[in-house]
Design an enzyme around this catalytic site. Structure first.
Site, mmCIF file in Angstrom:
data_model
loop_
_atom_site.group_PDB
_atom_site.id
_atom_site.type_symbol
_atom_site.label_atom_id
_atom_site.label_comp_id
_atom_site.label_asym_id
_atom_site.label_seq_id
_atom_site.Cartn_x
_atom_site.Cartn_y
_atom_site.Cartn_z
ATOM 1 N N GLY A 122 -0.515 -22.090 -2.870
ATOM 2 C CA GLY A 122 -1.473 -22.980 -3.514
ATOM 3 C C GLY A 122 -1.665 -22.605 -4.958
ATOM 4 O O GLY A 122 -1.348 -21.496 -5.390
ATOM 5 N N GLY A 166 -5.843 -19.846 -10.411
ATOM 6 C CA GLY A 166 -4.565 -19.148 -10.469
ATOM 7 C C GLY A 166 -3.641 -19.633 -9.364
ATOM 8 O O GLY A 166 -3.695 -20.793 -8.953
ATOM 9 N N ASP A 218 -19.360 -18.611 -2.628
ATOM 10 C CA ASP A 218 -18.448 -19.763 -2.680
ATOM 11 C C ASP A 218 -18.021 -20.176 -1.274
ATOM 12 O O ASP A 218 -16.835 -20.269 -0.966
ATOM 13 C CB ASP A 218 -17.229 -19.436 -3.536
ATOM 14 C CG ASP A 218 -16.544 -20.696 -4.070
ATOM 15 O OD1 ASP A 218 -17.199 -21.758 -4.088
ATOM 16 O OD2 ASP A 218 -15.370 -20.627 -4.451
#
Length: 654
Positions: A341, A346, A459
């Protein structure tokens, strides 16, 4: 007259057994044992319980039940060795065990040592002596190198760091259980005075006069009239080979002594020098010098290509630091074919470490600024010590030039959001989704309350929930996480995360807390149940949509249409209402993760909250203009397309 070689084989396979439960194995060639899992007897006569395979179990039991008296007593001695795949990092340890069965159904690897399940109880009738090489806070381990006595569970009755008394120097010396060197253990239990003693020493030492671990325990109700005796071992993310070289046991008096001179050698043990070796060694040394010169030239050329950033302060982090060259080789030079991914954070690559064959995921993050890097690396390494079945294991890191590389366990099925929003993936059924929800809740509870420090993830979303080969949900991506001591306040003031999961109080305080994690978890609950993202283009917010359905008494209409009618209505309604409660604008009105887990497990009821009451609270909330400006200017939420298109593996930004 028998040949010397035949005599050696007979000695190695020597077994003296009798009906009263006494036997001796000086090596295991030809031995009759009941083996399960990866346990095997090698051609050299070693009993090997595990090898360098991850997440496996090995069992080896004497094949006959032994008649324990009342009160029960026994004595045993054995020689073991643990050879880790990598220095200073090993799979979990070895346990000598008494069990009513040789088939420990449901027993788990890793920290459970192949002996126990998550629901072990007094009904199991298991007594064990653990040689534990990994510290597990959930079992109250004292360190990662200790000897303990276990009764029906892995919270030891008594444990002590591995050590022995050196009779020559007259001092106590530490023993490293994962040194790869053979050591001898003596275990003695007397039912009459209820005394349980365990001693450990190198092969060069005799049995210590004072035991290392000693406790008074009444085992009359635990040890049944007939029990099996044997060994259990397991590996986790880290691996190693666990060996037993010799073993004797007695129900009547002290266990017979082992003949240490005939025990089989461990792999890699030095052999006696031969005349041929003495002659060829100088010649080989000259050839090696020539070869070494060539290697050095090649190495210096490659060094510039594989150069990494290493400062003096990083030496303290030891095994958590990966060599860039190992990660480079594991990912085939970070080739695009290993790319999992990519995004604003990044790129993430899949790799296989060449020595251990462990599958890993390597996340590359830019770190142009060196300010605060030491503190950030320190926290990353600290979180690498987190151990929970619903957390993706953070194995370590590497730094090279302007890049920080984080190394995780590889998750075969990628991220949850692929199964929720990618039309090319088969949809998950409700049972699978509910199992994932409960798993992520358990992992987040461990972060908030179950570890030595409070960990705020910051997150939480479907894109950061990874699925293993059996679709177990594991919370991953600790690149944004922060930790602090229990009873203190978080000092984090830099707002990070993803729009749609950010709690409204962040606009006032700027501080991430356990309450802000619960808010994000509420958005995650609604996301998984509805199959919709918290924010969508040209559509109302997910919380408002579910609230409207609840107000109209049609909350089940908020479910993911892909589920059809194949779902549990009560569980669906519970998850949707709990998601709304966790999304409450008042942080004090949100449940803690402990309460969330209790509600999901059916151990507590959902607090009574009306749809009108929630709507009233939501309509009264006031967002600061500064917060609107902040989230709209933040890289991860500056464009709706970025919110709607998260990575198929790890996501999140710094």
């Amino acid at each position: 007259m028998l040949l010397p070689g035949i005599l050696t084989v007979i000695l190695l396979a020597e077994l003296v057994a009798s009906s009263d439960g006494n036997f001796t194995f000086n090596g295991f060639s030809g031995a009759n044992l009941t083996l399960n899992g990866l346990a095997a007897i090698t051609s050299e006569g070693l009993l090997r319980l595990t090898n360098d395979t991850q997440q496996v179990i090995g069992h080896a039991f004497y094949p006959f039940q032994l008649p324990f008296g009342k009160p029960p007593s026994f004595s045993t001695t054995f020689v073991f060795a643990i050879k880790p795949s990598f220095p200073h990092t090993s799979g979990h340890g070895i346990a000598f065990a008494l069990s009513p069965s040789t088939e420990l159904r449901g027993s788990l690897p890793s920290q459970h040592l192949g002996l126990f399940t998550d629901t072990s109880s007094a009904r199991d009738h298991i007594v064990a002596v653990e040689l534990d090489t990994v510290k597990n806070v959930e079992f109250k381990d004292i360190n990662n190198n200790h000897v303990g006595i276990d009764v029906n569970g892995l919270v030891s009755v008594n444990s002590t760091p591995a050590a022995y008394f050196d009779t020559k120097e007259g001092v106590v010396k530490e023993l490293q259980l994962i040194s790869g060197e053979p050591m001898q253990v003596w275990v003695d239990y007397s039912g009459e005075d209820m005394r349980f003693d365990v001693a450990v020493a190198p092969l060069s030492e005799s049995k210590p006069k004072t035991p290392l671990v000693s406790s008074r325990i009444n085992l009359s109700s635990v040890i049944s009239d007939k029990m099996y005796v044997g060994f259990s071992s397991s590996t986790g993310a880290a691996t190693g080979s666990h060996y037993i070289l010799g073993w004797s046991f007695s129900l009547d008096g002290d266990a017979p002594p082992l003949d240490l001179t005939v025990l089989p050698r461990l792999p890699g043990s030095p052999k006696k020098k031969s005349v041929v070796l003495a002659i060829s060694l100088p010649v080989a040394a000259v050839l090696l010098l020539v070869v070494a010169t060539v290697i050095v030239v090649v190495f210096l050329r490659r060094r510039r290509k594989l150069a990494e950033l290493l400062e003096d302060w990083e030496h303290e982090f030891g095994p958590h630091r990966f060599h860039y060259k190992d990660l480079y080789r594991a990912t085939k030079g970070f080739d695009d074919e290993t790319l999992l991914g990519a995004g604003g954070f990044g790129r993430v690559y899949r790799g296989v470490l060449s020595k251990s064959k462990i599958e890993i995921a390597v996340k590359k993050i830019s770190h142009e600024s060196r300010q605060g890097m030491r503190e950030f690396i320190s926290e990353i390494v600290s979180m690498g010590r987190l151990r929970h079945r619903n957390l993706v294991q953070l194995l370590g890191y590497c730094r090279r030039r302007g890049e920080l590389l984080l190394v995780y366990d590889y998750m075969a099925n990628g991220s949850l959001d692929r199964f929720l929003f990618d039309g090319n993936q088969p949809p998950l059924n409700w049972s699978q989704r509910f199992h994932i929800i409960k798993g992520v809740a358990a992992g987040l509870l461990y972060l908030h309350e179950g570890w030595e420090q409070v960990v705020i993830h910051r997150d939480i979303k479907a894109g950061n929930v990874l699925l293993d080969s059996e679709l177990n949900g594991k919370l991953g991506d600790f690149g944004l996480a922060r930790l602090y001591d229990h009873g203190t306040n978080s000092q984090t003031t830099h707002i990070v995360g993803t729009l749609g999961y950010l709690a409204p109080e962040l606009s006032r305080t700027g501080k991430a807390t356990t309450h802000t994690d619960v808010y994000a978890f509420g958005a995650f609950l609604l996301e998984v149940a509805s199959g919709k993202r918290p924010l969508q283009l040209d559509a109302p917010g997910l919380v408002d949509f579910v609230l409207e359905c609840w107000k109209m008494s049609t909350i089940l209409e908020a479910r993911d249409p892909k589920l059809g009618d194949e779902y549990a209505a009560k569980e669906m309604e519970l998850v949707l209402q709990l998601g709304l409660l966790c999304s409450h604008p008042d942080p004090m009105a949100r449940p803690s993760m402990k309460q969330v887990v209790q509600i999901l497990e059916g151990d507590a009821s959902l607090p009574t909250v009306s749809a009108d009451g929630m709507i009233s609270c939501l309509s009264a909330r006031q967002y600061d203009e500064s917060f609107d400006h902040l989230v709209l200017s933040y890289p991860s939420s500056s464009a709706a397309t970025h919110v709607l298109r998260s990575s198929p593996f790890f996501s999140g930004t710094r």
